[in-house]
Design a protein around this motif. Structure first.
Motif, PDB file in Angstrom:
ATOM      1  N   GLY A 189       0.798  -1.214   0.000  1.00 40.98           N
ATOM      2  CA  GLY A 189       0.000   0.000   0.000  1.00 40.98           C
ATOM      3  C   GLY A 189       0.840   1.278   0.000  1.00 40.98           C
ATOM      4  N   ILE A 190       0.134   2.398  -0.095  1.00 35.88           N
ATOM      5  CA  ILE A 190       0.805   3.695  -0.032  1.00 35.88           C
ATOM      6  C   ILE A 190       0.310   4.451   1.203  1.00 35.88           C
ATOM      7  CG2 ILE A 190       1.121   3.775  -2.511  1.00 35.88           C
ATOM      8  CD1 ILE A 190      -1.203   5.870  -2.546  1.00 35.88           C
ATOM      9  N   TYR A 191       1.141   5.367   1.668  1.00 38.29           N
ATOM     10  CA  TYR A 191       0.832   6.044   2.935  1.00 38.29           C
ATOM     11  C   TYR A 191       1.306   7.491   2.778  1.00 38.29           C
ATOM     12  CZ  TYR A 191      -0.129   5.798   7.998  1.00 38.29           C
ATOM     13  OH  TYR A 191      -0.666   5.944   9.256  1.00 38.29           O
ATOM     14  N   LEU A 226      -4.390  10.574  -6.594  1.00 35.48           N
ATOM     15  CA  LEU A 226      -4.672   9.282  -5.956  1.00 35.48           C
ATOM     16  C   LEU A 226      -5.857   8.599  -6.653  1.00 35.48           C
ATOM     17  CD1 LEU A 226      -4.210  10.079  -2.140  1.00 35.48           C
ATOM     18  CD2 LEU A 226      -2.594   9.000  -3.718  1.00 35.48           C
ATOM     19  N   TYR A 244      -7.009   4.965  -5.894  1.00 37.48           N
ATOM     20  CA  TYR A 244      -7.107   5.057  -4.433  1.00 37.48           C
ATOM     21  C   TYR A 244      -8.191   6.062  -4.070  1.00 37.48           C
ATOM     22  CZ  TYR A 244      -2.418   2.979  -4.751  1.00 37.48           C
ATOM     23  OH  TYR A 244      -1.351   2.175  -5.044  1.00 37.48           O
ATOM     24  N   CYS A 247      -4.443   2.419   1.128  1.00 36.83           N
ATOM     25  CA  CYS A 247      -3.959   3.792   1.164  1.00 36.83           C
ATOM     26  C   CYS A 247      -4.365   4.474   2.461  1.00 36.83           C
ATOM     27  CB  CYS A 247      -4.550   4.558  -0.026  1.00 36.83           C
ATOM     28  SG  CYS A 247      -4.146   6.309  -0.067  1.00 36.83           S
TER      29      CYS A 247
END
Ligand code: CA
Length: 333
Positions: free
Chosen positions: A156-158, A182, A187, A194
């Motif tokens: 995932g992305i943060y 995003l 996302y 996310c």
């Protein structure tokens, strides 16, 4: 013949995905303990080291392109002062928002230095090695989704929105632009891989209420007078966390607000923060796990992980994803 495969399947059906139940490992600026922060190399290494999420700090260029960089300033992690010596503001700092995306692409990213120009972490990647460049948020997401495809892992992305109020004063809307990117990468829902994090409460409320994002939001919290005083007053602490739960899904506190080294027979002591946050329905993702700069009075990196595991921390921001994965998970092959 007994069906030995049936038990794990049943457990999965009854308990739901086991992965979601264990703490998440968030690669803080990538595997930044090993490679210059926020480079694609640092993200690739973190991906391979088993991180669940890769962090992006986001700021804007003068032409409104979101780039992945920790500060609104460029001078501690790039050669901007050499390439554009006349572009500093009166405070001697070089601001990303004063440079266009084509200009930013000319910069080289190096290992972080401190105010004196020395390595911020002396035992990390050598400073002044100009092998890397700044990437846009779009490039970073292409890269991560490419790696997810080629490895079959869904990392995932943060995303951290850096100083949105500063961007508003400069006439730019960091949140709106970032949410748009995003969305184009898929996302947008609460169960997408996310998180969006920010220190500024007003902007997080705006994201939830006005911009109506469904993405999971994390209120970052630093160690200072406000939270130290809240920790001394359970009623006020509960109220503050309740108010955060109106717009956020979790908090991201400095580890020093969570645990500290114990005295006498006690190995460590726990603050009321994690249990109170859980009662308010908030996850707790703590920062920052650094094996070369231990916090909270821990004697070694394993001890810091044991303490925070014991109090039920839900997320670990780490500069060393491989070590954090090792300390948290015995089941890693
Ligand atoms: Ca960050």
């Amino acid at each position: 013949m007994t069906k030995t495969w049936l038990l794990p399947v049943l457990i999965l059906v009854v308990t739901g995905p086991v992965l979601a139940e264990r703490p998440i490992v968030i690669a803080h600026r990538g595997a930044s303990g090993y490679l210059p922060e926020h480079t694609l190399a640092a993200k690739a290494l973190a991906h391979a080291q088993g991180a669940d999420f890769l962090e992006q700090d986001v700021v804007l260029t003068s032409d409104g392109v979101p780039i992945v960089s920790h500060d609104i300033h460029l001078d501690r992690v790039t050669d901007v002062a050499l390439r554009f010596p006349e572009r500093a503001r009166p405070d001697s700092r070089y601001y990303a928002i004063d440079f266009s995306w084509p200009e930013i692409q000319q910069l080289r990213v190096v290992e972080r230095v401190n105010e004196a120009g020395k390595a911020a972490y002396p035992n990390r990647f050598p400073t002044g090695t100009p092998l890397f460049r700044i990437v846009s948020l779009k490039e970073e997401l292409q890269f991560i989704q490419g790696l997810n495809r080629s490895t079959g892992r869904n990392v995932g992305i943060y995303v951290e929105l850096k100083q949105p109020a500063f961007h508003h004063r400069e006439g730019q809307d960091l949140s709106l632009i970032t949410l748009g990117i995003l969305r184009t990468f898929g996302y947008e829902a609460a169960d997408d891989q996310c998180f969006v994090q920010c220190f500024e409460e007003a902007e997080l409320r705006r994201l939830r209420e006005k911009l109506q994002t469904e993405l999971r939001l994390i209120q970052l919290v630093s160690d200072g007078k406000e939270w130290q005083s809240l920790l001394q007053n359970p009623t006020r602490l509960e109220r503050r966390l309740q108010s955060i739960s109106e717009y956020a899904d979790g908090i991201g506190p400095s580890l020093s607000l969570v645990v500290s080294g114990g005295q006498g027979d006690q190995d460590f002591s726990e603050t009321p923060l994690v249990p109170a946050a859980h009662r308010a329905g908030l996850e707790v993702h703590g920062w920052t796990f650094r094996s070369d700069q231990l916090s909270c009075g821990a004697k070694d990196f394993g001890q810091l992980h044991r303490w925070t595991q014991a109090v039920g921390l839900d997320g670990y921001f780490t500069d060393f994803p491989d070590k954090t994965v090792h300390f948290l998970r015995d089941d890693v092959p």
